[in-house]
Design a protein around this motif. Structure first.
Motif, PDB file in Angstrom:
ATOM      1  N   ALA A  59      -1.402 -15.492 -29.230  1.00  0.00           N
ATOM      2  CA  ALA A  59      -0.068 -16.042 -28.774  1.00  0.00           C
ATOM      3  C   ALA A  59       0.204 -17.243 -29.506  1.00  0.00           C
ATOM      4  O   ALA A  59      -0.486 -18.274 -29.927  1.00  0.00           O
ATOM      5  CB  ALA A  59      -0.095 -16.309 -27.276  1.00  0.00           C
ATOM      6  N   ASP A  64       4.503 -17.589 -24.766  1.00  0.00           N
ATOM      7  CA  ASP A  64       4.149 -16.238 -25.376  1.00  0.00           C
ATOM      8  C   ASP A  64       2.947 -15.602 -24.799  1.00  0.00           C
ATOM      9  O   ASP A  64       2.730 -14.468 -24.553  1.00  0.00           O
ATOM     10  CB  ASP A  64       3.963 -16.374 -26.946  1.00  0.00           C
ATOM     11  CG  ASP A  64       3.805 -15.163 -27.763  1.00  0.00           C
ATOM     12  OD1 ASP A  64       4.602 -14.324 -27.442  1.00  0.00           O
ATOM     13  OD2 ASP A  64       3.023 -15.266 -28.812  1.00  0.00           O
ATOM     14  N   HIS A  67       3.841 -14.198 -21.568  1.00  0.00           N
ATOM     15  CA  HIS A  67       4.698 -13.025 -21.585  1.00  0.00           C
ATOM     16  C   HIS A  67       3.447 -11.841 -22.006  1.00  0.00           C
ATOM     17  O   HIS A  67       3.677 -10.703 -21.244  1.00  0.00           O
ATOM     18  CB  HIS A  67       5.615 -13.305 -22.869  1.00  0.00           C
ATOM     19  CG  HIS A  67       6.175 -11.944 -23.121  1.00  0.00           C
ATOM     20  ND1 HIS A  67       7.339 -11.363 -22.164  1.00  0.00           N
ATOM     21  CD2 HIS A  67       6.287 -11.042 -24.100  1.00  0.00           C
ATOM     22  CE1 HIS A  67       7.595 -10.361 -22.724  1.00  0.00           C
ATOM     23  NE2 HIS A  67       6.937 -10.295 -24.157  1.00  0.00           N
ATOM     24  N   LYS A  68       2.627 -11.957 -22.979  1.00  0.00           N
ATOM     25  CA  LYS A  68       1.688 -11.066 -23.481  1.00  0.00           C
ATOM     26  C   LYS A  68       0.643 -10.620 -22.333  1.00  0.00           C
ATOM     27  O   LYS A  68       0.335  -9.164 -22.178  1.00  0.00           O
ATOM     28  CB  LYS A  68       0.938 -11.552 -24.481  1.00  0.00           C
ATOM     29  CG  LYS A  68       2.144 -11.279 -25.785  1.00  0.00           C
ATOM     30  CD  LYS A  68       1.436 -11.432 -26.945  1.00  0.00           C
ATOM     31  CE  LYS A  68       2.414 -11.117 -27.999  1.00  0.00           C
ATOM     32  NZ  LYS A  68       3.564 -12.021 -28.381  1.00  0.00           N
TER      33      LYS A  68
END
Length: 123
Positions: A59, A64, A67-68
């Protein structure tokens, strides 16, 4: 025997093994219209947590990363539903393997929920 033998915790390897078990379960589903549909869905959602976890490790930011992780969690929850459907119909002749797969799915869900909470607190 006085040594403390601690098992190494490696989520990446656990997710890889989980994907292997998903593939094996999919191969056991009947080659019927229903079996093929469920197999395709289970294969897609059940194997996606492993590569998405790899994406999280790469990330570009804490946002990020979270989110992943959420994508992996979403896919695991979808997988949980497909497994429950397989149990209910039933679509397999090996209910013990499906029960074990469901248990592992639920454990992974708990791990990802905890990881997301921790990451959000650090953000």
């Amino acid at each position: 025997m006085g040594k403390d033998k601690r098992q190494t915790y490696d989520l990446e390897n656990r997710l890889l093994e989980y994907s292997v078990q998903i593939v094996k379960a999919v191969e056991q589903l009947p080659k019927t219209r229903t079996g093929n549909h469920v197999a395709g869905q289970l294969l897609r959602s059940g194997t996606s947590a492993y590569p998405n976890h790899g994406e999280a490790q790469a990330a570009e930011s804490p946002k990020d990363f979270i989110h992943k992780l959420r994508i992996s969690l979403k896919e695991l929850r979808e997988t949980q539903r497909w497994i429950k459907l397989i149990q209910r119909v039933p679509l397999t002749k090996d209910p013990v393997a499906i029960d074990n797969l469901l248990n592992e799915t639920e454990e992974l869900i708990r791990i990802f929920v905890a990881s997301i909470k921790t990451a959000e607190q650090k953000k």
